[in-house]
Motif scaffolding. Structure first.
Motif, PDB file in Angstrom:
ATOM      1  N   ILE A  65       0.851  -1.188   0.000  1.00  0.00           N
ATOM      2  CA  ILE A  65       0.000   0.000   0.000  1.00  0.00           C
ATOM      3  C   ILE A  65       0.890   1.243   0.000  1.00  0.00           C
ATOM      4  O   ILE A  65       2.091   1.166   0.295  1.00  0.00           O
ATOM      5  N   LEU A  66       0.321   2.382  -0.319  1.00  0.00           N
ATOM      6  CA  LEU A  66       1.071   3.632  -0.446  1.00  0.00           C
ATOM      7  C   LEU A  66       1.915   3.942   0.789  1.00  0.00           C
ATOM      8  O   LEU A  66       3.072   4.334   0.666  1.00  0.00           O
ATOM      9  N   THR A  67       1.372   3.741   1.965  1.00  0.00           N
ATOM     10  CA  THR A  67       2.110   4.108   3.174  1.00  0.00           C
ATOM     11  C   THR A  67       3.321   3.214   3.430  1.00  0.00           C
ATOM     12  O   THR A  67       4.147   3.537   4.278  1.00  0.00           O
ATOM     13  N   ASP A  68       3.441   2.109   2.708  1.00  0.00           N
ATOM     14  CA  ASP A  68       4.615   1.236   2.832  1.00  0.00           C
ATOM     15  C   ASP A  68       5.727   1.627   1.862  1.00  0.00           C
ATOM     16  O   ASP A  68       6.818   1.076   1.921  1.00  0.00           O
ATOM     17  N   ARG A  69       5.461   2.574   0.963  1.00  0.00           N
ATOM     18  CA  ARG A  69       6.422   2.951  -0.071  1.00  0.00           C
ATOM     19  C   ARG A  69       7.248   4.155   0.375  1.00  0.00           C
ATOM     20  O   ARG A  69       6.845   4.905   1.260  1.00  0.00           O
ATOM     21  N   HIS A  93       8.351   9.861   2.545  1.00  0.00           N
ATOM     22  CA  HIS A  93       7.613   8.804   3.226  1.00  0.00           C
ATOM     23  C   HIS A  93       6.133   9.180   3.203  1.00  0.00           C
ATOM     24  O   HIS A  93       5.726  10.071   3.946  1.00  0.00           O
ATOM     25  N   PRO A  94       5.333   8.547   2.374  1.00  0.00           N
ATOM     26  CA  PRO A  94       3.903   8.875   2.372  1.00  0.00           C
ATOM     27  C   PRO A  94       3.229   8.614   3.721  1.00  0.00           C
ATOM     28  O   PRO A  94       2.214   9.219   4.032  1.00  0.00           O
ATOM     29  N   SER A  95       3.797   7.734   4.531  1.00  0.00           N
ATOM     30  CA  SER A  95       3.175   7.402   5.814  1.00  0.00           C
ATOM     31  C   SER A  95       3.343   8.510   6.850  1.00  0.00           C
ATOM     32  O   SER A  95       2.554   8.611   7.777  1.00  0.00           O
ATOM     33  N   HIS A  96       4.380   9.334   6.701  1.00  0.00           N
ATOM     34  CA  HIS A  96       4.628  10.421   7.649  1.00  0.00           C
ATOM     35  C   HIS A  96       5.568  11.451   7.041  1.00  0.00           C
ATOM     36  O   HIS A  96       6.302  11.159   6.108  1.00  0.00           O
ATOM     37  N   LYS A  97       5.540  12.639   7.506  1.00  0.00           N
ATOM     38  CA  LYS A  97       6.452  13.730   7.178  1.00  0.00           C
ATOM     39  C   LYS A  97       6.395  14.238   5.751  1.00  0.00           C
ATOM     40  O   LYS A  97       6.748  15.363   5.501  1.00  0.00           O
TER      41      LYS A  97
END
Length: 164
Positions: A65-69, A93-97
């Motif tokens: 998923i996107l947040t893992d990329r 990091h799509p998951s943060h920052k």
């Protein structure tokens, strides 16, 4: 590194001759600090000479998923002993920052053949929700990295012309 030295590296003439191509990265094919980088989820550009003294390197990590990329870009200067000293380290990091940058500015640490852990970090503004797996989004990340590092892009490449 002092702000003056960092500015000197950023303003040095650097150029990408063509849009980087990402290929699967095998372990032990790159020098330090990326010697162990590789695997089925990693695609990289390999080391790209952007001037006589500077080398760029980019890679992206895939995920279900996107947040893992993630997307990473590095600018190094070559040292006299063939080591690489990091100048800029960019992360997406799509998951943060979102997009952020580290520099060795105002540090006295020797980062030769290392990445910039514990170095000062700068936030950068980029579009939200870019996906490194999508080629057009990855191109936007490459352009943001190059702008941040002062690397000029190929002006004869149709893909970069539309975005640059």
């Amino acid at each position: 590194m002092t702000p003056h030295e960092l500015r000197h590296h950023k303003l040095a003439a650097k150029h990408l001759n063509e849009t980087p191509v990402f290929k699967p990265q095998k372990r032990n094919k790159l020098p330090k600090p990326f010697k162990n980088l590789g695997g089925s989820r990693i695609e990289s550009t390999g080391l790209i000479d952007v001037s006589m003294d500077h080398v760029a390197f980019m890679y992206w990590r895939d995920g279900q998923i996107l947040t893992d990329r993630a997307f990473y870009g590095y600018l190094f200067c070559r040292l006299a002993n063939s080591s690489l000293s990091p100048i800029f380290e960019f992360h997406w990091h799509p998951s943060h920052k979102g997009f952020h940058c580290k520099t060795p500015c105002h540090t006295s640490n020797n980062y030769a053949d290392r990445v910039l852990q514990q170095a000062p970090e700068l936030a950068m503004r980029t579009e939200h929700n870019l996906d490194p797996k999508i080629v057009s989004d990855r191109l936007k990340l490459i352009i943001a990295f190059c702008q941040g590092c002062g690397i000029s892009l190929p002006d004869n490449d149709a893909d970069t012309k539309t975005l640059w």
